[in-house]
Scaffold this motif. Structure first.
Motif, PDB file in Angstrom:
ATOM      1  N   SER A 172       0.841  -1.203   0.000  1.00  9.76           N
ATOM      2  CA  SER A 172       0.000   0.000   0.000  1.00  9.76           C
ATOM      3  C   SER A 172       0.873   1.248   0.000  1.00  9.76           C
ATOM      4  N   LEU A 173       0.404   2.295  -0.709  1.00  9.10           N
ATOM      5  CA  LEU A 173       1.103   3.576  -0.789  1.00  9.10           C
ATOM      6  C   LEU A 173       0.125   4.694  -0.459  1.00  9.10           C
ATOM      7  N   LYS A 174       0.579   5.626   0.390  1.00 10.06           N
ATOM      8  CA  LYS A 174      -0.243   6.778   0.754  1.00 10.06           C
ATOM      9  C   LYS A 174       0.642   8.024   0.811  1.00 10.06           C
ATOM     10  N   GLU A 175       0.035   9.181   0.546  1.00 13.69           N
ATOM     11  CA  GLU A 175       0.719  10.450   0.754  1.00 13.69           C
ATOM     12  C   GLU A 175       0.387  10.971   2.147  1.00 13.69           C
ATOM     13  N   TYR A 176       1.424  11.426   2.865  1.00 16.52           N
ATOM     14  CA  TYR A 176       1.192  11.928   4.221  1.00 16.52           C
ATOM     15  C   TYR A 176       2.174  13.061   4.498  1.00 16.52           C
ATOM     16  N   GLU A 177       1.641  14.292   4.651  1.00 20.37           N
ATOM     17  CA  GLU A 177       2.435  15.460   5.007  1.00 20.37           C
ATOM     18  C   GLU A 177       3.673  15.612   4.107  1.00 20.37           C
ATOM     19  N   GLY A 178       3.447  15.528   2.782  1.00 22.87           N
ATOM     20  CA  GLY A 178       4.527  15.747   1.824  1.00 22.87           C
ATOM     21  C   GLY A 178       5.452  14.566   1.644  1.00 22.87           C
ATOM     22  N   SER A 179       5.118  13.424   2.261  1.00 21.86           N
ATOM     23  CA  SER A 179       5.947  12.224   2.118  1.00 21.86           C
ATOM     24  C   SER A 179       5.107  11.085   1.554  1.00 21.86           C
ATOM     25  N   LEU A 180       5.792  10.108   0.973  1.00 23.67           N
ATOM     26  CA  LEU A 180       5.155   8.900   0.469  1.00 23.67           C
ATOM     27  C   LEU A 180       5.381   7.774   1.476  1.00 23.67           C
ATOM     28  N   LYS A 181       4.279   7.219   1.971  1.00 29.56           N
ATOM     29  CA  LYS A 181       4.356   6.142   2.954  1.00 29.56           C
ATOM     30  C   LYS A 181       4.090   4.816   2.250  1.00 29.56           C
ATOM     31  N   ILE A 182       5.062   3.913   2.347  1.00 27.64           N
ATOM     32  CA  ILE A 182       4.992   2.611   1.667  1.00 27.64           C
ATOM     33  C   ILE A 182       4.950   1.514   2.725  1.00 27.64           C
TER      34      ILE A 182
END
Length: 574
Positions: free
Chosen positions: A497-507
């Motif tokens: 899963s990939l999400k955008e969070y506060e200007g970062s990409l969370k993998i």
């Protein structure tokens, strides 16, 4: 009536209302998915393959979510047809097979007929595996008879006849040719008249009826020149040249072979232009990007509204049910809440290895990948294709070619296939054309099998693009993670899963495999983490690994997003 009966009556009414609301919401989303796929088919027919792929993949996601096998099969067929038109035959072959697997779970014989026909075409005309191709053509023929579609029966029998004649099994193809000569005028189409006449010319050449054979070949060429089927016209010239060589007319044979080569070269150039247009999508993006964004946003807004409506209905039902039940079963809920506590704790550890790796080394590796892949595709592959074409022309002109010539032709074909596969492995074409999320979705599908199933999830719109090198580095990081899962985890299920969070990409990657003791640093060695951490150092990212024996492994990566220059995020952070 007792209070308990009144309570259960009220609960039943609430659930009935909820069920009707959920059914209405589901129907709306299924309708949207069907509309997306129909629009994708329209775009496919008009030659707008990029837009068609985007919409058909979105429709596929909804169809899979609602387990609508007919719609899933149709979406896979649309995706495969797009890749077929783009000459990406391996991808088309993969998606046609996926579509057939779902179509076989339904009673949609029309879809089964098309998918079997398409698979037969790829086996016969691309892979040159005629036995398999003929098997799928016969399956398609069975379904055309089942749905009583004479036009489809004529179409499929033309494919069968051509397949048998192409491998010189004229006796097996003759019954189908007789059927075509009898029924084509009534049920055939003008676009297949060239092929039918060519097939008659081939058969009469086989039985040495020179007069009829020449008549049919000349008629096929005449119809081909009048029409727009360049491919059929080129094959007619080729077969006519073989007939002329057989009868000693070498001058006319050479003329027809030259025409075949000229038309084939034109078709190849058109195919190259088509690929160039796909590869150079950025040249056209200003013209239709707004339109794609508009379509995507409209469907995304509808999905969000329907999901919000569904969530609201659920909350109302849960709230009302909880209030009613709490009136009579307060103590029961206290007990259940106590039982909800769990004792699952995962030990967190971060291991830092090979700190201060030179960023230039990593960048050089990625640059070399691109250069090598481009050189292999644009130069070596083109040279091999050209050599193969000249060699084929030589074989066609010389009836008794030596075994060394035939072996050389086979070696050239193998080399061309291996160069193409190596080029795609070094730099996936889907990553450059459609971006990170489409490439990762494709990667998860390709790595899934009956032993290990990869699930891909992201709320980020697939049309969002990051800086090119950033996408490439993230893609190869995730590729390494998936390879580790395949090689070492012994898992049955894994999720990316990939999400955008506060200007970062969370993998996040999670699997249900055998796991390991993440407290023991030496176990982490040899799992490809050196390359992963080197790339993350370059991107100023971090990695966290949590694993327990027999409980699986979870890996979390956070990387600051790098957008293209002079660009801002298209959507707010997720």
């Amino acid at each position: 009536m007792s209070k308990k009966k009144v309570l259960f009556t009220l609960i039943s009414i609430i659930y009935l209302v909820s069920f009707l609301a959920f059914a209405k919401t589901e129907l709306k989303m299924k309708t949207d998915a069907t509309a997306m796929n129909k629009e994708a088919i329209t775009l496919l027919k008009s030659g707008n393959y990029e837009k068609s792929l985007i919409l058909s993949r979105r429709a596929l996601s909804l169809a899979i979510f609602y387990k609508d096998n007919k719609l899933i099969a149709s979406c896979y067929n649309t995706i495969a047809a797009n890749f077929d038109q783009l000459s990406e035959y391996d991808k088309a072959f993969y998606y046609y097979h996926k579509g057939l697997a779902y179509a076989n779970k339904t009673d949609d014989d029309v879809m089964k007929n098309w998918l079997n026909n398409n698979l037969g075409n790829i086996y016969c005309f691309d892979k040159k595996e005629y036995e398999k191709g003929i098997y799928y053509y016969k399956k398609a023929l069975d379904y055309s008879a089942k749905i009583n579609d004479p036009a489809q029966m004529v179409f499929t029998k033309i494919n069968l006849t051509w397949a048998y004649f192409d491998i010189s099994q004229f006796e097996k193809g003759l019954p189908y040719l007789k059927y075509l000569n009898k029924h084509h005028d009534k049920y055939g189409s003008p676009s297949t008249e060239v092929v039918l006449n060519m097939l008659n010319g081939m058969y009469n050449n086989f039985i040495n009826d020179t007069k009829k054979s020449q008549f049919y070949f000349e008629k096929a060429i005449s119809l081909g020149i009048q029409g727009n089927e360049k491919s059929d016209l080129s094959y007619s010239h080729l077969e006519f040249s073989k007939f002329l060589v057989k009868n000693g007319n070498f001058k006319d044979a050479y003329t027809n072979l030259s025409r075949y080569n000229t038309i084939t070269e034109e078709l190849n150039n058109e195919e190259k232009k088509s690929k160039a247009n796909v590869a150079g999508i950025n040249l056209q993006i200003d013209e239709y990007k707004r339109e794609i964004d508009k379509i995507g946003n409209e469907f995304k807004t509808k999905e969000e509204l329907l999901l919000q409506e569904q969530s609201t209905n659920k909350k109302i039902v849960i709230t009302l049910t909880a209030v009613l039940i709490l009136l009579f079963f307060v103590f029961y809920y206290y007990v259940q809440n106590a039982k909800l506590k769990h004792n699952n704790r995962l030990q967190d550890i971060q291991s830092k290895i090979q700190e201060n790796l030179i960023n230039a080394t990593i960048n050089g590796q990625e640059l070399e990948r691109k250069k090598i892949a481009s050189f292999l595709h644009d130069n070596i592959s083109a040279l091999l294709s050209s050599a193969g074409m000249h060699l084929f022309a030589h074989i066609s002109q010389n009836k008794n070619s030596s075994q060394e010539i035939l072996n050389t032709k086979s070696i050239l074909e193998q080399a061309h296939d291996q160069i193409r596969d190596l080029s795609h492995e070094l730099m996936p074409s889907l990553l450059a054309r459609f971006g990170l999320f489409e490439a990762l979705s494709e990667l998860c599908k390709k790595n899934s099998n009956s032993i290990l199933q990869f699930e891909f999830y992201t709320p980020i719109d697939h049309m969002i693009r990051y800086e090119e090198e950033f996408e490439m580095k993230i893609y190869f990081i995730i590729t390494e993670l998936l390879n580790n899962t395949i090689k070492h985890s012994e898992a049955k299920n894994a999720k990316l899963s990939l999400k955008e969070y506060e200007g970062s990409l969370k993998i996040d990657t999670i699997d249900d495999g055998k796991g390991f003791d993440s407290n023991k640093f030496h176990i982490l060695e040899g799992f490809g983490l050196n390359q992963i951490k080197a790339r993350l150092n370059n991107l100023k990212g971090s990695i966290e690994i949590n694993s327990e024996i027999n409980k699986g492994t979870a890996i979390k990566i956070i990387v600051p997003i790098v957008y293209p220059k002079n660009a801002t995020p298209a959507f707010p952070s997720q």
